[in-house]
Design an enzyme around this catalytic site. Structure first.
Site, short mmCIF file in Angstrom:
data_model
loop_
_atom_site.label_atom_id
_atom_site.label_comp_id
_atom_site.label_asym_id
_atom_site.label_seq_id
_atom_site.Cartn_x
_atom_site.Cartn_y
_atom_site.Cartn_z
N LYS A 113 0.84 -1.21 0.00
CA LYS A 113 0.00 0.00 0.00
C LYS A 113 0.86 1.26 0.00
O LYS A 113 0.49 2.27 -0.59
CB LYS A 113 -0.93 0.02 1.22
CG LYS A 113 -2.07 -1.00 1.14
CD LYS A 113 -3.08 -0.73 2.23
CE LYS A 113 -4.14 -1.82 2.29
NZ LYS A 113 -5.03 -1.69 3.44
N LYS A 199 -4.95 -10.48 -6.38
CA LYS A 199 -6.09 -10.64 -5.46
C LYS A 199 -7.25 -9.73 -5.86
O LYS A 199 -7.01 -8.59 -6.28
CB LYS A 199 -5.56 -10.24 -4.07
CG LYS A 199 -6.39 -10.59 -2.90
CD LYS A 199 -5.73 -10.08 -1.62
CE LYS A 199 -5.77 -8.57 -1.53
NZ LYS A 199 -5.52 -8.02 -0.21
N LYS A 202 -10.86 -4.23 -3.09
CA LYS A 202 -11.71 -3.03 -3.15
C LYS A 202 -10.98 -1.86 -3.79
O LYS A 202 -11.60 -0.95 -4.32
CB LYS A 202 -12.10 -2.60 -1.74
CG LYS A 202 -13.02 -3.52 -1.00
CD LYS A 202 -13.30 -2.93 0.40
CE LYS A 202 -13.65 -4.00 1.39
NZ LYS A 202 -13.15 -3.76 2.73
#
Ligand code: TYM
Length: 336
Positions: A113, A199, A202
């Site tokens: 991230k 993966k 969202k």
């Protein structure tokens, strides 16, 4: 002996998708009668990346409504909002002060991230796993049902608990319970519809990469029609060089409720043109009852509020007792 305790949560960021459902929530529902369950909407985690204040509250309610819509039963579960219970933030601070910085710098999700955010990485993003450890440890959870991507965070939670026990436990008595991850084999890692090696997430900018729990039949149809496949005829679970094939067959198996062997036999001679309508149908049928129940719950705001109020009261009593135990072990005076 009483039931073992479970704690888990989902962030109220964006729409919940099939990965959240098959990797986490459906497992909570399936096992709920065997455990004493605490499920929170982890809204403090939702601000570890830049967030929109005008949608946070609505997304928090939506997520709680989806918990109920997916089948969590209040006879077995406490459902609450993380930020409603101050002990989560307070225990995080105490745990921060015993957690070595390099344990956090090693976390895979942080590294992934952080790369995406460039200059904008907050201290909160680095500290995300300590807040998650506080969520789990406050409830003396025995088991934490999550998808595969959270395994490292649970290992960190265990390491933090062991460290607290080693440094502050006395006379062989531990301060914190050491939790175990509960990760189901199938569905623990649902992959993107655009790329079977990534993966489902969202935060993927492409809506076509995921199926959300509240997608309409038309949207589901469109996404499955456009999803990535390969040019090979005959579908099988066991070909590592065909990640999309494995992912889509696994989705079909879990959403249709069929056994693996049955799906393998049914699809072994199929082409994608034959398989995709089957997957579309199974997805629409699996999500229909969830969507109907969701609409009922979200239309009854007063009911949802009462569920969260009661959940808070029940969770707060447990959380505050653990917090006091930790503060006493660390040498704090009890408030007068
Ligand atoms: P979140 O909101 O990112 O994910 C919620 C749950 O969904 C699972 N999941 C997946 N499972 C399979 N395939 C996927 N593609 C997929 N994407 C997500 C996640 O593993 C997770 O179980 N850090 C947590 C939230 C959290 C938490 C906690 C969980 C905060 N405190 C305490 C357990 C206990 C998270 O990833 O949220």
């Amino acid at each position: 002996m009483g039931k073992q305790r479970i704690l888990s949560g989902v962030q109220p960021t964006g729409n919940l998708h099939l990965g959240n459902y098959l990797g986490a929530i459906s497992n909570w529902v399936e096992a709920q009668s065997q455990y004493d369950n605490f499920f929170c909407v982890v809204d403090l985690h939702a601000i570890t990346v830049p967030h929109n204040p005008s949608t946070l509250k609505e997304n928090t309610y939506k997520t709680a409504a989806l918990y109920l819509a997916c089948g969590l039963d209040l006879e077995h579960c406490k459902i609450f909002v993380q930020s409603h219970i101050c002990a989560h933030s307070e225990l995080t601070w105490l745990l921060n002060c015993v957690t070595p910085l390099n344990w956090l710098e090693r976390m895979i999700q942080f590294k992934e991230k952080a790369v995406k955010q460039g200059e904008n990485v907050s201290v909160g993003l680095l500290d995300y796993p300590v807040l998650m450890a506080a969520d789990i440890l406050l409830y003396d959870a025995d088991k934490v049902p999550v998808g595969e991507d959270q395994k490292q965070h649970i290992e960190l939670t265990r390491d933090i608990a062991v460290r607290i026990n080693d440094q502050f436990g006395s006379k062989g008595e531990s301060v914190l319970k050491i939790p175990e991850p509960l990760i189901r084999k199938e569905g623990a890692r649902v992959m993107s519809l655009n790329d079977g090696t990534r993966k489902m997430s969202k935060s993927d900018p492409s809506e076509l990469s995921r199926i959300n729990l509240l997608d309409s039949p038309e949207e589901i149809n469109k996404k499955i029609k456009r999803c990535k496949t390969d040019p090979i005829k005959g579908l099988s679970f066991d070909e590592p060089e065909r990640p999309e094939c494995n992912n889509l067959l696994t989705l079909y198996m879990l959403l249709s409720g069929k056994q693996k062997q049955e799906v393998a036999a049914q699809c072994q001679d199929m082409g994608w043109g034959q398989f995709k309508p089957l997957l579309t149908e199974a997805t629409i049928e699996a999500l229909k009852p969830i969507q109907q129940k969701y609409q009922e719950v979200i239309d009854e705001k007063g009911y949802l509020e009462s569920v969260l109020r009661k959940g808070r009261q029940q969770a707060e009593a447990v959380a505050n007792a653990t917090l006091s135990r930790v503060k006493t072990a660390l040498g704090y005076s009890v408030p007068l």
